[in-house]
Write a protein that holds these residues in place. Structure first.
Motif, PDB file in Angstrom:
ATOM      1  N   PHE A 250       0.946  -1.257  -0.003  1.00  0.00           N
ATOM      2  CA  PHE A 250      -0.085   0.050  -0.090  1.00  0.00           C
ATOM      3  C   PHE A 250       0.738   1.266  -0.153  1.00  0.00           C
ATOM      4  O   PHE A 250       0.398   2.251  -0.868  1.00  0.00           O
ATOM      5  N   SER A 251       1.830   1.375   0.800  1.00  0.00           N
ATOM      6  CA  SER A 251       2.894   2.396   0.664  1.00  0.00           C
ATOM      7  C   SER A 251       3.369   2.845  -0.736  1.00  0.00           C
ATOM      8  O   SER A 251       3.331   3.816  -1.226  1.00  0.00           O
ATOM      9  N   ASN A 252       3.776   1.490  -1.299  1.00  0.00           N
ATOM     10  CA  ASN A 252       4.169   1.804  -2.680  1.00  0.00           C
ATOM     11  C   ASN A 252       3.150   2.398  -3.339  1.00  0.00           C
ATOM     12  O   ASN A 252       3.595   3.189  -4.324  1.00  0.00           O
ATOM     13  N   ILE A 253       1.926   2.012  -3.571  1.00  0.00           N
ATOM     14  CA  ILE A 253       0.943   2.389  -4.371  1.00  0.00           C
ATOM     15  C   ILE A 253       0.693   3.960  -4.126  1.00  0.00           C
ATOM     16  O   ILE A 253       0.813   4.738  -5.149  1.00  0.00           O
ATOM     17  N   PHE A 254       0.680   4.303  -2.938  1.00  0.00           N
ATOM     18  CA  PHE A 254       0.605   5.823  -2.439  1.00  0.00           C
ATOM     19  C   PHE A 254       1.768   6.412  -2.756  1.00  0.00           C
ATOM     20  O   PHE A 254       1.477   7.653  -3.240  1.00  0.00           O
ATOM     21  N   PHE A 255       3.109   6.075  -2.637  1.00  0.00           N
ATOM     22  CA  PHE A 255       4.134   6.858  -3.266  1.00  0.00           C
ATOM     23  C   PHE A 255       3.992   6.983  -4.812  1.00  0.00           C
ATOM     24  O   PHE A 255       4.391   7.981  -5.342  1.00  0.00           O
ATOM     25  N   ALA A 256       3.598   5.947  -5.395  1.00  0.00           N
ATOM     26  CA  ALA A 256       3.711   5.968  -7.079  1.00  0.00           C
ATOM     27  C   ALA A 256       2.496   6.892  -7.375  1.00  0.00           C
ATOM     28  O   ALA A 256       3.007   7.609  -8.313  1.00  0.00           O
ATOM     29  N   THR A 257       1.325   6.876  -6.815  1.00  0.00           N
ATOM     30  CA  THR A 257       0.362   7.737  -7.185  1.00  0.00           C
ATOM     31  C   THR A 257       0.745   9.230  -6.797  1.00  0.00           C
ATOM     32  O   THR A 257       0.738  10.130  -7.788  1.00  0.00           O
ATOM     33  N   ALA A 258       1.442   9.601  -5.721  1.00  0.00           N
ATOM     34  CA  ALA A 258       1.939  11.000  -5.360  1.00  0.00           C
ATOM     35  C   ALA A 258       2.843  11.338  -6.368  1.00  0.00           C
ATOM     36  O   ALA A 258       2.798  12.350  -6.880  1.00  0.00           O
ATOM     37  N   ALA A 259       3.850  10.623  -6.798  1.00  0.00           N
ATOM     38  CA  ALA A 259       4.976  10.904  -7.863  1.00  0.00           C
ATOM     39  C   ALA A 259       4.396  11.031  -9.040  1.00  0.00           C
ATOM     40  O   ALA A 259       4.654  12.077  -9.906  1.00  0.00           O
TER      41      ALA A 259
END
Length: 50
Positions: A28-37
């Motif tokens: 989930f953290s990777n998903i949120f970091f990717a969408t923020a980027a």
């Protein structure tokens, strides 16, 4: 959507990703970091090109 609202949304996604990373929810953290980027890159390219 104004720039302030976009910045708040991106900041919340980053903070949520950071909290997920600390708690061990790496997917989930990777998903949120990717969408923020992705959103950050989209908005910055619109500001410079548009």
């Amino acid at each position: 959507m104004s720039y302030a609202k976009r910045d708040i949304i991106i900041g919340l996604m980053f903070i949520t990703g950071l909290a997920g990373f600390i708690s061990g929810e790496f997917i989930f953290s990777n998903i949120f970091f990717a969408t923020a980027a992705i959103y950050t890159n989209m908005f910055l390219s619109r500001r410079t090109h548009g």
